[in-house]
Design a protein around this motif. Sequence first.
Motif, PDB file in Angstrom:
ATOM      1  N   UNK A  64      -1.483   7.729   3.069  1.00  0.00           N
ATOM      2  CA  UNK A  64      -0.124   7.230   3.316  1.00  0.00           C
ATOM      3  C   UNK A  64       0.358   7.347   4.755  1.00  0.00           C
ATOM      4  N   UNK A  65       0.066   8.459   5.427  1.00  0.00           N
ATOM      5  CA  UNK A  65       0.567   8.615   6.796  1.00  0.00           C
ATOM      6  C   UNK A  65      -0.090   7.619   7.747  1.00  0.00           C
ATOM      7  N   UNK A  66      -1.345   7.238   7.457  1.00  0.00           N
ATOM      8  CA  UNK A  66      -2.028   6.244   8.297  1.00  0.00           C
ATOM      9  C   UNK A  66      -1.472   4.841   8.043  1.00  0.00           C
ATOM     10  N   UNK A  67      -1.273   4.509   6.778  1.00  0.00           N
ATOM     11  CA  UNK A  67      -0.672   3.210   6.450  1.00  0.00           C
ATOM     12  C   UNK A  67       0.719   3.125   7.061  1.00  0.00           C
ATOM     13  N   UNK A  68       1.477   4.205   6.934  1.00  0.00           N
ATOM     14  CA  UNK A  68       2.837   4.236   7.490  1.00  0.00           C
ATOM     15  C   UNK A  68       2.826   4.088   9.004  1.00  0.00           C
ATOM     16  N   UNK A  69       1.812   4.628   9.646  1.00  0.00           N
ATOM     17  CA  UNK A  69       1.705   4.515  11.105  1.00  0.00           C
ATOM     18  C   UNK A  69       1.479   3.076  11.533  1.00  0.00           C
ATOM     19  N   UNK A  70       0.518   2.400  10.879  1.00  0.00           N
ATOM     20  CA  UNK A  70       0.257   0.992  11.194  1.00  0.00           C
ATOM     21  C   UNK A  70       1.488   0.146  10.897  1.00  0.00           C
ATOM     22  N   UNK A 116       0.826  -1.201   0.000  1.00  0.00           N
ATOM     23  CA  UNK A 116       0.000   0.000   0.000  1.00  0.00           C
ATOM     24  C   UNK A 116       0.863   1.255   0.000  1.00  0.00           C
ATOM     25  N   UNK A 117       1.923   1.232   0.796  1.00  0.00           N
ATOM     26  CA  UNK A 117       2.855   2.361   0.812  1.00  0.00           C
ATOM     27  C   UNK A 117       3.557   2.509  -0.536  1.00  0.00           C
ATOM     28  N   UNK A 118       3.954   1.392  -1.106  1.00  0.00           N
ATOM     29  CA  UNK A 118       4.643   1.446  -2.399  1.00  0.00           C
ATOM     30  C   UNK A 118       3.741   2.025  -3.489  1.00  0.00           C
ATOM     31  N   UNK A 119       2.468   1.639  -3.477  1.00  0.00           N
ATOM     32  CA  UNK A 119       1.516   2.130  -4.476  1.00  0.00           C
ATOM     33  C   UNK A 119       1.323   3.642  -4.361  1.00  0.00           C
ATOM     34  N   UNK A 120       1.217   4.134  -3.127  1.00  0.00           N
ATOM     35  CA  UNK A 120       0.907   5.547  -2.917  1.00  0.00           C
ATOM     36  C   UNK A 120       2.128   6.461  -2.939  1.00  0.00           C
ATOM     37  N   UNK A 121       3.302   5.915  -2.644  1.00  0.00           N
ATOM     38  CA  UNK A 121       4.465   6.772  -2.462  1.00  0.00           C
ATOM     39  C   UNK A 121       5.538   6.601  -3.528  1.00  0.00           C
ATOM     40  N   UNK A 122       5.387   5.613  -4.394  1.00  0.00           N
ATOM     41  CA  UNK A 122       6.316   5.440  -5.512  1.00  0.00           C
ATOM     42  C   UNK A 122       5.502   5.329  -6.794  1.00  0.00           C
ATOM     43  N   UNK A 123       6.163   5.379  -7.910  1.00  0.00           N
ATOM     44  CA  UNK A 123       5.462   5.269  -9.186  1.00  0.00           C
ATOM     45  C   UNK A 123       5.400   3.812  -9.628  1.00  0.00           C
ATOM     46  N   UNK A 124       4.179   3.258  -9.696  1.00  0.00           N
ATOM     47  CA  UNK A 124       3.998   1.879 -10.148  1.00  0.00           C
ATOM     48  C   UNK A 124       3.080   1.816 -11.357  1.00  0.00           C
ATOM     49  N   UNK A 125       2.823   2.960 -11.984  1.00  0.00           N
ATOM     50  CA  UNK A 125       1.946   3.000 -13.151  1.00  0.00           C
ATOM     51  C   UNK A 125       2.778   3.127 -14.426  1.00  0.00           C
ATOM     52  N   UNK A 126       2.121   2.831 -15.538  1.00  0.00           N
ATOM     53  CA  UNK A 126       2.760   2.932 -16.857  1.00  0.00           C
ATOM     54  C   UNK A 126       1.932   3.903 -17.710  1.00  0.00           C
ATOM     55  N   UNK A 127       2.540   4.876 -18.387  1.00  0.00           N
ATOM     56  CA  UNK A 127       3.983   5.157 -18.414  1.00  0.00           C
ATOM     57  C   UNK A 127       4.482   5.719 -17.083  1.00  0.00           C
ATOM     58  N   UNK A 128       5.726   5.385 -16.769  1.00  0.00           N
ATOM     59  CA  UNK A 128       6.311   5.782 -15.496  1.00  0.00           C
ATOM     60  C   UNK A 128       6.655   7.261 -15.490  1.00  0.00           C
ATOM     61  N   UNK A 129       6.509   7.871 -14.338  1.00  0.00           N
ATOM     62  CA  UNK A 129       7.061   9.201 -14.098  1.00  0.00           C
ATOM     63  C   UNK A 129       7.375   9.307 -12.612  1.00  0.00           C
ATOM     64  N   UNK A 130       8.379  10.070 -12.230  1.00  0.00           N
ATOM     65  CA  UNK A 130       8.730  10.183 -10.811  1.00  0.00           C
ATOM     66  C   UNK A 130       7.652  10.942 -10.053  1.00  0.00           C
ATOM     67  N   UNK A 131       7.314  10.444  -8.866  1.00  0.00           N
ATOM     68  CA  UNK A 131       6.336  11.131  -8.027  1.00  0.00           C
ATOM     69  C   UNK A 131       6.870  11.239  -6.604  1.00  0.00           C
ATOM     70  N   UNK A 132       6.399  12.237  -5.894  1.00  0.00           N
ATOM     71  CA  UNK A 132       6.684  12.341  -4.471  1.00  0.00           C
ATOM     72  C   UNK A 132       8.144  12.589  -4.135  1.00  0.00           C
ATOM     73  N   UNK A 133       8.445  12.302  -2.895  1.00  0.00           N
ATOM     74  CA  UNK A 133       9.773  12.536  -2.335  1.00  0.00           C
ATOM     75  C   UNK A 133      10.708  11.374  -2.670  1.00  0.00           C
TER      76      UNK A 133
END
Length: 260
Positions: A156-162, A52-69
């Motif tokens: 993301x912050x809630x998933x990261x907390x759990x 869940x964190x990977x989906x929301x905080x990294x780019x896992x879609x196509x075409x790829x583009x950088x997202x977030x921090x």
Amino acid sequence: MNTQEVKNSIEDIKQELLNHSLYKNVTSIEDLHTFLEYHIFAVWDFMSLLKGLQIHLTSVSIPWKPIGNPEIRYLINEIVVAEETDVSFDGKRQSHFEMYIDAMNECGANTNHIFDFLENVEKTKNIFVSIKASKLPEEVKAFLNYTFTIVEEGEPHKIASAFTFGREDLIPNMFTEILRNFQVNFPTVNLSKLIYYFERHIELDADEHGPMAMQMITDLCETETHWKEVEAISIDALEKRIGLWNAIEELIVQKEFEII
């Protein structure tokens, strides 16, 4: 608020979990089997928090583009690599779930519960339907429902907390306690793969994943509201883990009474 303040806030409930009587009640190989056969559900659903964190905080879609921090992307991907493709006791690449299954097989534990459940998830395509339909103890169901509710909400912050305070930050101390009891109670049983699994978690989570996860929490909490939600989720996650431990302990005690 910061991560240290959250740690201080949850310290009492964390100690309640670390001092749970379940650890002392695992006194026979049958007890160990029961523990493994239900703890495996926590090993399995942990990866959904991480994904869940990977989906929301990294780019896992196509075409790829950088997202977030990019620092957060690195943290997540680094943890995913270790959790999904670590080096097993036999020197091959495996997820920690697969390592745990191998350890269960080595010591004679039953893996039918988890694989029957996963088969049903494949059929229903709905995790909540599968949880409700399962014959798992109610507190095990509650544990799983909580995990997937947090994941489905998609904050993301809630998933990261759990993930951090309910799993990663907890694992080093908790697994050390379990390992210590296993070594005392089962000196003649082959637990090589199980001990390797626990020791590997202690190494990764204490030295690498734990600090990385703390940094992720700091980076994701942009407001005081976020910090309050992190605190609340952390407490809830620990309470659900206590519920899981209560359910496993009850099963162990019930079996002992049946034998008597």
